[in-house]
Design an enzyme around this catalytic site. Structure first.
Site, PDB file in Angstrom:
ATOM      1  N   GLY A 160      -0.175  12.914  -1.268  1.00  0.00           N
ATOM      2  CA  GLY A 160      -0.953  13.936  -0.571  1.00  0.00           C
ATOM      3  C   GLY A 160      -2.041  14.586  -1.395  1.00  0.00           C
ATOM      4  CB  SER A 161      -3.866  13.787  -4.510  1.00  0.00           C
ATOM      5  OG  SER A 161      -4.498  12.554  -4.298  1.00  0.00           O
ATOM      6  CG  ASN A 162      -7.508  11.654  -0.773  1.00  0.00           C
ATOM      7  OD1 ASN A 162      -8.656  11.889  -1.113  1.00  0.00           O
ATOM      8  ND2 ASN A 162      -6.838  10.576  -1.184  1.00  0.00           N
ATOM      9  NE  ARG A 178       5.336   4.437   9.007  1.00  0.00           N
ATOM     10  CZ  ARG A 178       6.378   3.633   9.140  1.00  0.00           C
ATOM     11  NH1 ARG A 178       6.355   2.668  10.033  1.00  0.00           N
ATOM     12  NH2 ARG A 178       7.454   3.801   8.402  1.00  0.00           N
ATOM     13  CG  ASN A 235      -8.172   5.088   6.500  1.00  0.00           C
ATOM     14  OD1 ASN A 235      -7.189   5.717   6.071  1.00  0.00           O
ATOM     15  ND2 ASN A 235      -8.474   3.871   6.062  1.00  0.00           N
ATOM     16  CG  HIS A 246      -9.762   1.382   1.943  1.00  0.00           C
ATOM     17  ND1 HIS A 246      -8.470   0.946   2.168  1.00  0.00           N
ATOM     18  CD2 HIS A 246     -10.369   0.405   1.204  1.00  0.00           C
ATOM     19  CE1 HIS A 246      -8.308  -0.245   1.611  1.00  0.00           C
ATOM     20  NE2 HIS A 246      -9.439  -0.595   1.020  1.00  0.00           N
TER      21      HIS A 246
HETATM   22  C1  GAR Z   1      -5.503   7.071  -1.729  1.00  0.00           C
HETATM   23  O1  GAR Z   1      -6.011   6.369  -2.831  1.00  0.00           O
HETATM   24  C2  GAR Z   1      -6.044   6.505  -0.439  1.00  0.00           C
HETATM   25  O2  GAR Z   1      -7.377   6.091  -0.521  1.00  0.00           O
HETATM   26  C3  GAR Z   1      -5.123   5.328  -0.261  1.00  0.00           C
HETATM   27  O3  GAR Z   1      -3.853   5.808  -0.618  1.00  0.00           O
HETATM   28  C4  GAR Z   1      -4.002   6.830  -1.590  1.00  0.00           C
HETATM   29  C5  GAR Z   1      -3.281   8.068  -1.088  1.00  0.00           C
HETATM   30  O4  GAR Z   1      -3.266   9.040  -2.086  1.00  0.00           O
HETATM   31  N1  GAR Z   1      -5.145   4.874   1.089  1.00  0.00           N
HETATM   32  C6  GAR Z   1      -5.067   3.590   1.407  1.00  0.00           C
HETATM   33  O5  GAR Z   1      -4.943   2.698   0.581  1.00  0.00           O
HETATM   34  C7  GAR Z   1      -5.105   3.304   2.899  1.00  0.00           C
HETATM   35  N2  GAR Z   1      -5.419   1.933   3.135  1.00  0.00           N
HETATM   36  P1  GAR Z   1      -2.862  10.534  -1.738  1.00  0.00           P
HETATM   37  O6  GAR Z   1      -1.527  10.468  -0.970  1.00  0.00           O
HETATM   38  O7  GAR Z   1      -2.694  11.186  -3.072  1.00  0.00           O
HETATM   39  O8  GAR Z   1      -3.964  11.127  -0.917  1.00  0.00           O
END
Ligand code: GAR
Length: 207
Positions: free
Chosen positions: A22-24, A103, A119, A121
């Site tokens: 969940g850092s984003n 998902r 989203n 990525h």
């Molecule tokens: C992030 O790097 C995001 O871009 C990636 O998962 C990580 C989640 O980090 N998402 C994907 O790869 C989706 N295809 P977070 O939980 O710290 O936000």
């Protein structure tokens, strides 16, 4: 600033889907607390009951829900997906942000929110869609990777691009070091992209 100002009436109501760290999401929560978000985070839903993302949301005063994902590994079950959509609709959510949601979403989300699902990525799409994008970049030997926020369509990681940031691949980079530098940029990009979409300043490709 009151909680009501911060969480903003009249601003685009955002629902976030997150599966893990969940850092984003945290970047969005902090931007909201600092008055930098042109939208209002309304609710966070996770498919994982122990996801740190849920804890981040609660600590920042945003409702956090775990909803069961159903029987599949990489997608939500049809009934379960309908429950996710209902939870967002019941709370007036207008824009859905996938922030590390692992998902794929399907018909119930597209019926309710087509064109209003975004989203993040960790690559410069259309390069390296799917899982382990940073590892794919290293294996391919590219000298520049980065991150992308895009509108979600049926084809995974392929919808219209809203914003991107390039990140140089350095000699000796490992999956961890490259991922960490991309993640720093993701945290800025996700806030910018939500602001672009909420402020109707994002544009898509011509039809
Ligand atoms: C992030 O790097 C995001 O871009 C990636 O998962 C990580 C989640 O980090 N998402 C994907 O790869 C989706 N295809 P977070 O939980 O710290 O936000």
């Amino acid at each position: 600033m009151t909680a009501n100002d911060r969480h903003g009436s009249g601003r685009t109501a955002v629902g976030v889907l997150a599966s893990g760290r969940g850092s984003n999401l945290l970047a969005l929560l902090e931007a909201q607390d600092e008055g930098q978000l042109e939208a209002a985070l309304r609710v966070v839903i996770s498919d994982v009951p122990t996801a740190p993302a849920l804890e981040h949301a609660r600590r920042h005063g945003v409702e956090a829900l775990h909803l069961p994902p159903g029987p599949f590994k990489t997608r939500l079950g049809e009934e379960e997906e309908r429950a996710y959509v209902r939870a967002f609709r019941d709370r007036g959510v207008e824009l859905v942000v996938l922030a590390g949601f692992m998902r794929v979403v399907h018909r119930p989300f597209f019926e309710a929110y087509r064109g209003r699902i975004i989203n993040i990525h960790p690559s410069l799409l259309p390069s390296f869609p799917g899982l382990k994008a940073q590892r794919q970049a290293l294996e391919h030997g590219v000298k520049v990777s980065g991150c992308t926020v895009h509108f979600v369509e049926e084809k995974v990681d392929a919808g219209p691009i809203i914003a991107q940031v390039p990140v140089a691949v350095l000699e000796g980079d490992t999956e961890e070091t490259l991922s960490a530098r991309i993640l720093e940029e993701e945290h800025r990009l996700i806030v910018e992209a939500v602001n672009l979409v909420a402020g109707r300043r994002a544009w898509s490709r011509p039809a």
